[in-house]
Structures are given as structure tokens and as C-alpha cells.
Design a protein around this motif. Sequence first.
Motif, mmCIF file in Angstrom:
data_model
loop_
_atom_site.group_PDB
_atom_site.id
_atom_site.type_symbol
_atom_site.label_atom_id
_atom_site.label_comp_id
_atom_site.label_asym_id
_atom_site.label_seq_id
_atom_site.Cartn_x
_atom_site.Cartn_y
_atom_site.Cartn_z
ATOM 1 N N UNK A 14 -15.121 10.308 -5.662
ATOM 2 C CA UNK A 14 -14.634 9.532 -4.522
ATOM 3 C C UNK A 14 -13.577 8.531 -4.941
ATOM 4 N N UNK A 15 -13.802 7.851 -6.060
ATOM 5 C CA UNK A 15 -12.829 6.874 -6.555
ATOM 6 C C UNK A 15 -11.561 7.550 -7.059
ATOM 7 N N UNK A 16 -11.709 8.700 -7.696
ATOM 8 C CA UNK A 16 -10.530 9.451 -8.150
ATOM 9 C C UNK A 16 -9.692 9.836 -6.933
ATOM 10 N N UNK A 17 -10.324 10.399 -5.912
ATOM 11 C CA UNK A 17 -9.609 10.793 -4.690
ATOM 12 C C UNK A 17 -8.948 9.613 -3.993
ATOM 13 N N UNK A 18 -9.679 8.501 -3.835
ATOM 14 C CA UNK A 18 -9.104 7.307 -3.201
ATOM 15 C C UNK A 18 -7.919 6.780 -3.990
ATOM 16 N N UNK A 19 -8.039 6.790 -5.314
ATOM 17 C CA UNK A 19 -6.961 6.287 -6.162
ATOM 18 C C UNK A 19 -5.714 7.150 -6.034
ATOM 19 N N UNK A 20 -5.888 8.461 -6.058
ATOM 20 C CA UNK A 20 -4.744 9.356 -5.921
ATOM 21 C C UNK A 20 -4.119 9.262 -4.532
ATOM 22 N N UNK A 21 -4.944 9.152 -3.505
ATOM 23 C CA UNK A 21 -4.446 9.022 -2.125
ATOM 24 C C UNK A 21 -3.653 7.734 -1.954
ATOM 25 N N UNK A 22 -4.017 6.719 -2.688
ATOM 26 C CA UNK A 22 -3.318 5.439 -2.650
ATOM 27 C C UNK A 22 -1.815 5.638 -2.903
ATOM 28 N N UNK A 23 -1.466 6.549 -3.803
ATOM 29 C CA UNK A 23 -0.060 6.824 -4.102
ATOM 30 C C UNK A 23 0.636 7.459 -2.897
ATOM 31 N N UNK A 24 0.000 8.473 -2.282
ATOM 32 C CA UNK A 24 0.632 9.134 -1.131
ATOM 33 C C UNK A 24 0.721 8.194 0.060
ATOM 34 N N UNK A 25 -0.242 7.283 0.202
ATOM 35 C CA UNK A 25 -0.172 6.288 1.280
ATOM 36 C C UNK A 25 1.066 5.407 1.149
ATOM 37 N N UNK A 26 1.613 5.338 -0.073
ATOM 38 C CA UNK A 26 2.824 4.547 -0.324
ATOM 39 C C UNK A 26 4.071 5.427 -0.436
ATOM 40 N N UNK A 27 3.956 6.696 -0.023
ATOM 41 C CA UNK A 27 5.125 7.569 0.037
ATOM 42 C C UNK A 27 5.295 8.562 -1.096
ATOM 43 N N UNK A 28 4.378 8.596 -2.058
ATOM 44 C CA UNK A 28 4.496 9.574 -3.138
ATOM 45 C C UNK A 28 4.281 10.983 -2.586
ATOM 46 N N UNK A 29 5.049 11.930 -3.069
ATOM 47 C CA UNK A 29 4.893 13.321 -2.645
ATOM 48 C C UNK A 29 3.703 13.969 -3.346
ATOM 49 N N UNK A 30 3.390 13.474 -4.550
ATOM 50 C CA UNK A 30 2.278 14.023 -5.323
ATOM 51 C C UNK A 30 1.770 12.951 -6.279
ATOM 52 N N UNK A 31 0.485 13.000 -6.574
ATOM 53 C CA UNK A 31 -0.102 12.119 -7.587
ATOM 54 C C UNK A 31 -1.088 12.941 -8.403
ATOM 55 N N UNK A 32 -1.311 12.520 -9.646
ATOM 56 C CA UNK A 32 -2.192 13.256 -10.546
ATOM 57 C C UNK A 32 -2.823 12.293 -11.536
ATOM 58 N N UNK A 33 -3.861 12.757 -12.233
ATOM 59 C CA UNK A 33 -4.508 11.882 -13.206
ATOM 60 C C UNK A 33 -5.161 12.684 -14.321
ATOM 61 N N UNK A 34 -5.486 11.962 -15.384
ATOM 62 C CA UNK A 34 -6.164 12.523 -16.538
ATOM 63 C C UNK A 34 -6.212 11.488 -17.640
ATOM 64 N N UNK A 35 -6.571 11.911 -18.807
ATOM 65 C CA UNK A 35 -6.590 11.028 -19.960
ATOM 66 C C UNK A 35 -5.254 11.058 -20.672
ATOM 67 N N UNK A 36 -5.240 10.679 -21.941
ATOM 68 C CA UNK A 36 -3.999 10.622 -22.708
ATOM 69 C C UNK A 36 -3.293 11.970 -22.782
ATOM 70 N N UNK A 37 -4.040 13.056 -22.661
ATOM 71 C CA UNK A 37 -3.465 14.392 -22.802
ATOM 72 C C UNK A 37 -2.758 14.892 -21.547
ATOM 73 N N UNK A 38 -2.856 14.166 -20.460
ATOM 74 C CA UNK A 38 -2.245 14.570 -19.194
ATOM 75 C C UNK A 38 -0.720 14.522 -19.315
ATOM 76 N N UNK A 39 -0.034 15.507 -18.745
ATOM 77 C CA UNK A 39 1.425 15.584 -18.858
ATOM 78 C C UNK A 39 2.086 14.308 -18.342
#
Length: 177
Positions: A90-115
Amino acid sequence: METARNFTITSWPMDPKDSPLVIAVPGVKFSGWWPDALPEAGLLNNLIPIWRVGAAEVKIERDILEDPDGIKHQVCAYVRIRQHPERWLGLIGESLKCFSDQGAAISWCGGWECFLQYSPMEAFAGCYAAYTVATGLICFGDIDEPIRYLDQVPGVARRLHDGAALAARTDGKPRST
């Protein structure tokens, strides 16, 4: 097999409570990509209250990477996890949605290995979860389940790129992404 509890981030200032040998700390890196220039500084401050004070700390920074057009389109937010929450997805989804709520076309997450940088050809290597308005949250494992990165699932990258392209449209015409 790894779980989300094993995520670490390296872009974090040393804390006096940390061992002097700490290079990485438990945490998640969130990134968002805007089709136009970045939003005003501070617009992502609504990410901070999503994570419980004391259990996590949030650091937002404008990424130094530029697209070929010479414009910065990306913002990263680092969440240092001090205590893993019960409502992880739920927190991961809310955090990612936070970006699109501010106009981002896409958001993503991961650890240090994430692109690092989004492009329409990216395979989402090492990416744990992603979000577009068209796809919603895409993630294949909760905190205690084995990690299945997005690039390990056929067709997911195409769905996310299509969702980002749809979000980047104006006047019914696709923007160049």
C-alpha cells in the motif's frame, strides 16, 4: 531468495548512529519521469507523510541526469527504512502514485540495483514496482515474498511504456518520449 526487506540505498548521508563502515542503508529509491520539465521544487513533499515518522526518513533530490534534449525530466526520492511497515505494498503504491499526481508520466522503485534513467526503450532492470495512471501499480511480490523484478516478466515493460506514452499525450497526440 531476496525479499523487499533486503533493499538498500546508497545515496544517504551518514547518521551518527551508523557504524563508520556503513555504505548502504535499508531503503527504497523512488523515481519519476516527467514528459516536460520537472515540477517546482517541493511538489513531492506529499511523499513524506506517507511514511511514518521514526520508521522511515525521506530525502528528495532532483536527479542530475538529463535527457538528450538537455532538460532534466526526473526526480528521485530516497526512503530510508528504519522499521518495515505492515502495509508495505500500500505504501509503495501510494508513494509511486504521488509522482503521477504531480504530473509524472511514470514512476518506479527498487533498491540500489534499480535502473537509473527512464527511456522508452528501458527494460526496467532491477525495478521492483512501477506505476502509470493507465496501468496502476505493477508489482509481483509483497515484503516477505521473493522478489520478482519487472524485467523478469514478459510484456510488463511494454505495458509500462504504453502507459507512460498515454500519460504524456496532449491534445490527443503523443508527445515524443
